[in-house]
Design an enzyme around this catalytic site. Structure first.
Site, PDB file in Angstrom:
ATOM      1  N   GLU A   1     -12.579   3.562  -8.264  1.00  0.00           N
ATOM      2  CA  GLU A   1     -13.081   4.908  -8.615  1.00  0.00           C
ATOM      3  C   GLU A   1     -12.721   5.258 -10.060  1.00  0.00           C
ATOM      4  O   GLU A   1     -13.517   5.854 -10.782  1.00  0.00           O
ATOM      5  CB  GLU A   1     -12.510   5.944  -7.646  1.00  0.00           C
ATOM      6  CG  GLU A   1     -13.112   5.791  -6.254  1.00  0.00           C
ATOM      7  CD  GLU A   1     -12.553   6.786  -5.273  1.00  0.00           C
ATOM      8  OE1 GLU A   1     -11.333   6.746  -5.022  1.00  0.00           O
ATOM      9  OE2 GLU A   1     -13.327   7.613  -4.761  1.00  0.00           O
TER      10      GLU A   1
ATOM     11  N   GLU B   1     -11.820   2.457   1.646  1.00  0.00           N
ATOM     12  CA  GLU B   1     -11.258   3.645   2.302  1.00  0.00           C
ATOM     13  C   GLU B   1     -11.730   3.810   3.743  1.00  0.00           C
ATOM     14  O   GLU B   1     -10.983   4.268   4.612  1.00  0.00           O
ATOM     15  CB  GLU B   1     -11.622   4.913   1.503  1.00  0.00           C
ATOM     16  CG  GLU B   1     -10.887   5.057   0.178  1.00  0.00           C
ATOM     17  CD  GLU B   1     -11.585   4.352  -0.972  1.00  0.00           C
ATOM     18  OE1 GLU B   1     -12.471   3.503  -0.732  1.00  0.00           O
ATOM     19  OE2 GLU B   1     -11.237   4.648  -2.132  1.00  0.00           O
TER      20      GLU B   1
HETATM   21  C1  3H9 Z   1      -7.616   4.705  -1.906  1.00  0.00           C
HETATM   22  O1  3H9 Z   1      -7.499   4.191  -2.983  1.00  0.00           O
HETATM   23  C2  3H9 Z   1      -8.185   6.056  -1.682  1.00  0.00           C
HETATM   24  C3  3H9 Z   1      -8.815   6.681  -2.872  1.00  0.00           C
HETATM   25  O2  3H9 Z   1     -10.194   6.837  -2.669  1.00  0.00           O
HETATM   26  C4  3H9 Z   1      -8.169   8.026  -2.980  1.00  0.00           C
HETATM   27  C5  3H9 Z   1      -8.422   8.705  -4.196  1.00  0.00           C
HETATM   28  C6  3H9 Z   1      -7.745  10.045  -4.275  1.00  0.00           C
HETATM   29  N1  3H9 Z   1      -0.602   1.074  -1.547  1.00  0.00           N
HETATM   30  O3  3H9 Z   1      -1.438  -7.469   0.821  1.00  0.00           O
HETATM   31  P1  3H9 Z   1      -0.288  -8.008   0.070  1.00  0.00           P
HETATM   32  C7  3H9 Z   1       1.595  -3.562  -1.125  1.00  0.00           C
HETATM   33  S1  3H9 Z   1      -7.114   3.965  -0.496  1.00  0.00           S
HETATM   34  C8  3H9 Z   1       0.683   0.737  -1.366  1.00  0.00           C
HETATM   35  O4  3H9 Z   1       0.777  -8.693   0.832  1.00  0.00           O
HETATM   36  P2  3H9 Z   1      -2.087  -9.778  -1.289  1.00  0.00           P
HETATM   37  C9  3H9 Z   1       1.719  -4.249   0.218  1.00  0.00           C
HETATM   38  O5  3H9 Z   1       2.198  -3.359   1.195  1.00  0.00           O
HETATM   39  C10 3H9 Z   1      -6.430   2.432  -1.016  1.00  0.00           C
HETATM   40  N2  3H9 Z   1       1.126  -0.531  -1.265  1.00  0.00           N
HETATM   41  O6  3H9 Z   1      -0.739  -8.967  -1.125  1.00  0.00           O
HETATM   42  C11 3H9 Z   1       2.690  -5.352  -0.103  1.00  0.00           C
HETATM   43  O7  3H9 Z   1       3.997  -4.782  -0.129  1.00  0.00           O
HETATM   44  P3  3H9 Z   1       5.269  -5.607   0.387  1.00  0.00           P
HETATM   45  C12 3H9 Z   1      -7.495   1.443  -1.197  1.00  0.00           C
HETATM   46  C13 3H9 Z   1       0.217  -1.487  -1.341  1.00  0.00           C
HETATM   47  O8  3H9 Z   1      -1.995 -10.471  -2.581  1.00  0.00           O
HETATM   48  C14 3H9 Z   1       2.319  -5.737  -1.523  1.00  0.00           C
HETATM   49  O9  3H9 Z   1       1.607  -4.624  -2.050  1.00  0.00           O
HETATM   50  N3  3H9 Z   1      -6.903   0.161  -1.469  1.00  0.00           N
HETATM   51  C15 3H9 Z   1      -1.141  -1.217  -1.513  1.00  0.00           C
HETATM   52  O10 3H9 Z   1      -2.385 -10.563  -0.071  1.00  0.00           O
HETATM   53  C16 3H9 Z   1       1.448  -6.968  -1.605  1.00  0.00           C
HETATM   54  O11 3H9 Z   1       0.328  -6.788  -0.729  1.00  0.00           O
HETATM   55  C17 3H9 Z   1      -6.724  -0.751  -0.509  1.00  0.00           C
HETATM   56  O12 3H9 Z   1      -7.036  -0.536   0.634  1.00  0.00           O
HETATM   57  C18 3H9 Z   1      -1.537   0.137  -1.626  1.00  0.00           C
HETATM   58  N4  3H9 Z   1      -2.818   0.497  -1.811  1.00  0.00           N
HETATM   59  O13 3H9 Z   1      -3.242  -8.697  -1.343  1.00  0.00           O
HETATM   60  C19 3H9 Z   1      -6.141  -2.045  -0.972  1.00  0.00           C
HETATM   61  N5  3H9 Z   1      -1.832  -2.380  -1.541  1.00  0.00           N
HETATM   62  O14 3H9 Z   1       5.319  -6.793  -0.509  1.00  0.00           O
HETATM   63  C20 3H9 Z   1      -5.155  -2.541   0.017  1.00  0.00           C
HETATM   64  C21 3H9 Z   1      -0.916  -3.355  -1.390  1.00  0.00           C
HETATM   65  O15 3H9 Z   1       6.367  -4.644   0.232  1.00  0.00           O
HETATM   66  N6  3H9 Z   1      -4.478  -3.725  -0.442  1.00  0.00           N
HETATM   67  N7  3H9 Z   1       0.322  -2.825  -1.272  1.00  0.00           N
HETATM   68  O16 3H9 Z   1       4.947  -5.960   1.794  1.00  0.00           O
HETATM   69  C22 3H9 Z   1      -4.987  -4.972  -0.313  1.00  0.00           C
HETATM   70  O17 3H9 Z   1      -6.114  -5.165   0.098  1.00  0.00           O
HETATM   71  C23 3H9 Z   1      -4.116  -6.126  -0.662  1.00  0.00           C
HETATM   72  O18 3H9 Z   1      -2.784  -5.689  -0.596  1.00  0.00           O
HETATM   73  C24 3H9 Z   1      -4.367  -6.723  -2.059  1.00  0.00           C
HETATM   74  C25 3H9 Z   1      -3.265  -7.774  -2.375  1.00  0.00           C
HETATM   75  C26 3H9 Z   1      -5.735  -7.401  -2.072  1.00  0.00           C
HETATM   76  C27 3H9 Z   1      -4.298  -5.658  -3.116  1.00  0.00           C
END
Ligand code: 3H9
Length: 697
Positions: free
Chosen positions: A115, A135
């Site tokens: 965004e 989301e």
């Molecule tokens: C949003 O953005 C809403 C907006 O519209 C709002 C606007 C106002 N937050 O998955 P991994 C942590 S909604 C906090 O193992 P990978 C995860 O917990 C959000 N923490 O690595 C982990 O921590 P730990 C939309 C997060 O390489 C570490 O990072 N975004 C977040 O396999 C590594 O993660 C998503 O839905 C987060 N957003 O994959 C993206 N993301 O090491 C969600 C990750 O302590 N994330 N962490 O266990 C993903 O899809 C994958 O984590 C990503 C990396 C592809 C980024």
């Protein structure tokens, strides 16, 4: 905020830095591990943009440090009141900046990350970058303009499909769709600097672009598909409504509408459950006391057994870029297995779901083999042969004799005692269970089973392999059925007792679907074949407790040749092409009830649902007490990823932790009464108490 006096690098705060390169401001986001858009990042970005304006910048580049641009807003903040500045404030600051701003994307730009990029004037991406608005899969809608800016770039139907399907698309797809302006082959920052130095790229607000005209039928069709795929959940319908509003409402109104919808959805029960599951899935990869870095590299794997399961495992490995030897007993069986994989790839290519070149690459890495002699160079061997202790014991022994001392041996058993299986081996520390779910190339769950002798290195390697295959791993100790099948057996057992005591299969299935499962237990039985469980019951007949209640209905169905869909009849009749309740099955059930002198009870939908949930929750508590699963959330991850448990409910234990304890107690009492003699009460209260304490801490 501190400033470095001797260079152009200005530390705006610890998460965002500003560096002037000539007249261009390079703004770096540095919030490891994934650059989540936390409050510190948001505040830092606004400060950096203000400073850049102070330096009379002619343009700015937003770029991420580390492995990503921004993985989205920080999900940990979403259960609490959000602190300002919020993401729309940052995007407003970008739009109000007097200079054009380029988002330079690498790794992922997801959710709020994308965004923010959409709020920039231009977007450049590396070929490996992935972008998307996930989301909806988290129970919400985009909350910072995603539903309004995306359709202005890619059109309404594409935006509906992307947002409602939480799709993550490649840079090339984003370029074709009009979402990014350039895919950069070389250095990303250099390319962004060159791009902005070009006068042809002035300020250009996405929000001021018109939504492209589109054929109404195309929009309606994507709307219907997205609604259906999203099972018409409230947030999915809201996402569709908001995207469509981009074409009809003034932007300011639609943005305000989106924000209000996001604010209410982010604290909805679905969103809390899905966030819980998001973090639970990541926690499942952590094994207390086991160092991840012990994992051995794996590039070449042998799969023993070319049946459906062996083929599926081979396909999962091939898709992850590994070399695979698929081993069969004779050349005919080997050729059939290899041909079957080849045909399945050809089918995918025909449907446009796999590129021809990729299918060829995978097939080049596949070798069909006869016998075990050629396995010396494999780093891992996975056996997927007939589910029989004797057969598997013998095979593992033979394997030990031919593979190297470093090779890890894995069994794909779904029920057998792996401790017993490895008892006579020389190197039991190198053996692990890898319980794939069928079809193994598609199903997300992988139970990684640790025996009493599995070494940390073997376990870490199994977990690393799961990650490489894109599977959701859950660690289980050895136990009959491990985590998933053991709980499923308790659930199916309760479902069968419900039938014996008064319900009908379609009534139970429909109650389960209403709860949110994709299918009910009897539909699942018909699909997978009633003979599998029948064979198991026959094997165990001698050791069955005669005092335990036993439902003979499925045995009778099997004896009648009703083995499910594959025979056209099972719990249901499929002979007309649709799943139809069969009066013959009803009559059989009534006859067996009469034989057992059971007066049919009446069950309403809620009672059926709560009884099945009670069976799951109680069995999960038993299994946690025995230490089969590491933690309660691992049970939830297992059920949500391998058994069709509705994700929006978080998982059975999460669901139970939100229930009133007195009601749950009543359910458990009713469960005990129905199961009777064989009932074993698990420490449900203790398990749920611990979950509540953890959630509150
Ligand atoms: C949003 O953005 C809403 C907006 O519209 C709002 C606007 C106002 N937050 O998955 P991994 C942590 S909604 C906090 O193992 P990978 C995860 O917990 C959000 N923490 O690595 C982990 O921590 P730990 C939309 C997060 O390489 C570490 O990072 N975004 C977040 O396999 C590594 O993660 C998503 O839905 C987060 N957003 O994959 C993206 N993301 O090491 C969600 C990750 O302590 N994330 N962490 O266990 C993903 O899809 C994958 O984590 C990503 C990396 C592809 C980024």
């Amino acid at each position: 905020m501190s400033l470095k006096s001797d260079s152009n690098a200005r530390v705006v705060d610890q998460k965002v830095t500003l560096e002037m390169q000539g007249s261009l401001a390079v703004i770096r986001i540095d919030n490891p591990p994934v650059n989540a858009g936390s409050i510190a990042v948001r505040a830092g970005l606004i400060d950096a943009l203000e400073q850049a304006a102070g330096y009379k910048a002619s343009g700015a580049i937003l770029i991420g440090e580390g492995r990503s641009f921004i993985a989205g807003s920080d999900l940990k903040e979403f259960g609490l009141p959000l602190t300002s500045p919020q993401l729309p404030d940052v995007i407003r600051a970008v739009e109000l900046s007097p200079f054009p701003v380029v988002a330079a994307l690498h790794g992922v730009a997801l959710g709020g990350g994308l965004e923010l990029a959409l709020g920039c004037d231009y977007r450049l991406a590396t070929p490996a970058a992935r972008v998307g608005l996930p989301e909806v899969s988290l129970g919400m809608v985009p909350g910072a303009g995603g539903t309004q800016r995306l359709p202005r770039l890619v059109g309404l139907s594409r935006a509906i499909t992307m947002i409602c399907g939480s799709q993550r698309i490649t840079a090339q797809e984003a370029l074709s769709a009009g979402l990014v302006d350039q895919v950069v082959q070389g250095d990303l920052l250099e390319a962004a600097i060159a791009f902005l130095s070009d006068a042809a790229h002035p300020k250009r607000l996405t929000i001021e672009l018109p939504v492209p005209d589109e054929n109404r039928e195309a929009v309606e069709s994507s709307e219907q598909v997205a609604g259906k795929r999203g099972r018409f959940r409230h947030n999915v319908l809201e996402a569709i409504r908001l995207v469509k509003a981009s074409a009809t409402q003034p932007a300011a109104n639609a943005l305000a509408d989106e924000r209000a919808t996001f604010q209410s959805l982010r604290v909805s029960p679905d969103a809390f459950a899905l966030r819980y599951l998001f973090f639970a899935e990541r926690k499942a990869g952590v094994i207390e006391g086991v160092d991840k870095s012990l994992a051995l590299p794996i590039s070449s794997v042998a799969v023993i057994g070319g049946g459906t399961m062996g083929q599926g495992i081979a396909k999962a490995l091939l898709a992850a870029g590994l070399d695979v030897q698929l081993v069969e007993r004779d050349s005919d069986a080997r050729d059939v297995a290899v041909q079957s994989i080849t045909s399945s790839y050809q089918g995918l290519v025909r449907k446009g779901r796999l590129k021809d070149s990729e299918a060829s690459r995978r097939l080049e890495r596949l070798r069909g083999e006869v016998g075990l002699d050629g396995l010396g160079s494999c780093e891992l061997v996975i056996e997927a042969v007939f589910e029989d202790m004797g057969v598997k014991k013998q095979l593992l022994k033979e394997l030990e004799a031919v593979v190297s001392d470093k090779t890890i041996l894995a069994t794909n058993t779904s029920y057998l005692d792996i401790n017993e299986m490895v008892a006579d081996l020389r190197r039991p520390a190198s053996v692990i269970g890898l319980h794939f779910f069928s079809p193994a190339d598609l199903m997300k769950l992988l139970e990684v089973v640790r025996t009493a002798s599995t070494s940390d290195t073997t376990l870490a390697t199994g977990m690393a392999l799961a990650r490489r295959l894109g599977k959701q791993a859950v660690v289980s100790e050895v136990a009959e059925g491990f985590i998933g099948n053991r709980i499923y057996a308790a659930y199916r057992g309760r479902a069968e007792l419900l039938i014996l005591d008064g319900a009908m299969p379609d009534q139970v299935d429909s109650a389960v679907r209403d709860f949110g499962f994709a299918m009910g237990p009897f539909e699942v039985s018909d699909m997978s074949g009633l003979d599998i469980a029948w064979a198991m019951r026959k094997r165990k007949a001698a050791s069955r407790d005669p005092a335990a209640r036993y439902v003979t209905i499925p045995d009778r169905l099997c004896e009648m040749g009703r083995l499910g869909r594959k025979t056209g009849k099972g719990w249901y009749d499929y002979s007309e092409g649709t799943q139809t309740p069969d009066p013959l099955v009803k009559a059989l059930i009534e006859e067996i009830r009469a034989d057992n002198r059971i007066v049919a009870q009446t069950y309403d939908t809620e009672t059926i649902q709560r009884q099945l949930m009670a069976a799951i929750v109680n069995e999960a508590a038993c299994l946690l007490e025995e230490g089969v699963a590491q933690r309660a959330s691992d049970v939830d991850v297992t059920l949500a990823n391998g058994y069709g448990f509705p994700r929006f409910r978080g998982g059975p234990l999460y669901w139970a932790s939100l229930e009133e304890s007195s009601r749950l107690e009543q359910d458990l009492k009713a469960l005990e009464a129905a199961v009777g003699h064989a009932y074993r009460a698990g420490p449900v209260e203790q398990v749920l108490g611990a979950m509540k304490t953890e959630a509150g801490s």
